[in-house]
Design an enzyme around this catalytic site. Structure first.
Site, PDB file in Angstrom:
ATOM      1  N   TYR A 149     -30.446  45.311 -42.806  1.00 66.08           N
ATOM      2  CA  TYR A 149     -29.147  46.000 -42.655  1.00 66.08           C
ATOM      3  C   TYR A 149     -28.189  45.609 -43.782  1.00 66.08           C
ATOM      4  O   TYR A 149     -27.560  46.461 -44.410  1.00 66.08           O
ATOM      5  CB  TYR A 149     -28.568  45.641 -41.289  1.00 66.08           C
ATOM      6  N   ILE A 182     -16.381  46.309 -34.999  1.00 63.44           N
ATOM      7  CA  ILE A 182     -15.621  47.388 -34.374  1.00 63.44           C
ATOM      8  C   ILE A 182     -16.240  47.654 -33.006  1.00 63.44           C
ATOM      9  O   ILE A 182     -17.472  47.692 -32.892  1.00 63.44           O
ATOM     10  CB  ILE A 182     -15.704  48.678 -35.239  1.00 63.44           C
TER      11      ILE A 182
END
Ligand code: NDP
Length: 243
Positions: A149, A182
């Site tokens: 990632y 988030i």
């Protein structure tokens, strides 16, 4: 003499990949509210009312081509591209399978390349474009268990900066937004202990909201940001300060 736009966005056409949920959905809704004509792609799910939903798996070049053809027919050429679609397949390096690596790179990095390349065609012709790539604080800080990632997300910085150099003279800007943690489906799976640990490291002391990212994207997409290109804008509560 230029004509004053009817809306702050001039009614421009914006495409948000992964616009059916999470951060992408908030970006699509925000751009719609700002007066853009918005299309959103994803593999499943629905999009906010008023947004043109177009099915598209960004790992499939034919689907990318078909999605752009639909958007151009329905709304016109894409002037603002927000490449937001992304996945995680977290595990430690020693346990990471080739498939974990390939899936993440193919979606987050190569998938973004596919949509950027396709969108740039119309932008060059129009001599206007705004490209915003959604990276991650992790792409710059690194993260144990996220080799695939983090590599995909830091790759987006090199991509945006190269596109900024190639297309800058054609009125096209390319920037990166690097969200911190988030609250979305992606972070809902984190344990309370881990969230408390993250909060302790974030200078503002809490996770961000999807609208924090939408605000940054709306700014970079707007006419007022025409002299910002090749930038990485962290929206992370100060978590990554210094990168
Ligand atoms: P979600 O998992 O909620 O949403 C991911 C989006 O990507 C979905 O719309 C999904 O749609 C789409 N997507 C995934 N794979 C594909 C594919 N092959 N083709 C097309 N669309 C695809 O994630 P978030 O909203 O949390 O994250 C959005 C972006 O922000 C991602 O790039 C993520 O890496 C980044 N980010 C998120 C952070 C966070 O804390 N949430 C932090 C930093 C960065 P569907 O599955 O229907 O295809």
């Amino acid at each position: 003499m230029s004509t004053a736009p009817e809306t702050p966005s001039g009614g421009r056409v914006a495409l948000v990949t992964g616009g059916n949920r999470g951060i992408g959905r908030a970006i699509a809704a925000r751009l719609l509210a700002d007066g853009y004509r918005v299309a959103a792609t994803s593999r499943n799910g629905d999009v906010p009312e008023g947004v043109l939903g177009v099915p598209c798996d960004i790992t499939d070049q034919e689907q990318v081509e078909a999605a752009f053809a639909t958007i151009e027919k329905e709304l016109g050429p894409v002037e603002v591209l927000v490449a937001n679609a992304g996945i995680t397949r977290d595990t430690l390096l020693m346990r990471m399978k080739d498939d974990d690596w390939d899936a993440v790179i193919d979606t987050n990095l190569t998938g973004t390349f596919r949509v950027v390349r396709r969108a740039s065609r119309g932008m060059m012709k129009a001599r206007f474009g705004r490209i915003v790539l959604i990276s991650s604080v992790v792409g710059l800080l690194g993260s144990a268990g996220q080799v695939n990632y983090a590599a995909s997300k830091s790759g987006l910085v090199g991509m945006a900066r190269s596109v900024a150099r190639e297309l800058g003279s054609r009125g096209v800007t390319a920037n990166v937004v690097a969200p911190g943690f988030i609250s979305t489906d992606m972070t809902d799976s984190l344990s309370d202990d881990l969230v408390a640990k993250y909060n302790a490291q974030i200078p503002v002391g809490h996770l961000g909201a999807v609208d924090d990212i939408a605000n940054a994207v709306a700014f970079l997409a707007g006419d007022g940001a025409g002299y910002i290109s090749g930038a990485v804008l962290p929206v992370d509560g100060g978590l990554g300060m210094g990168h």
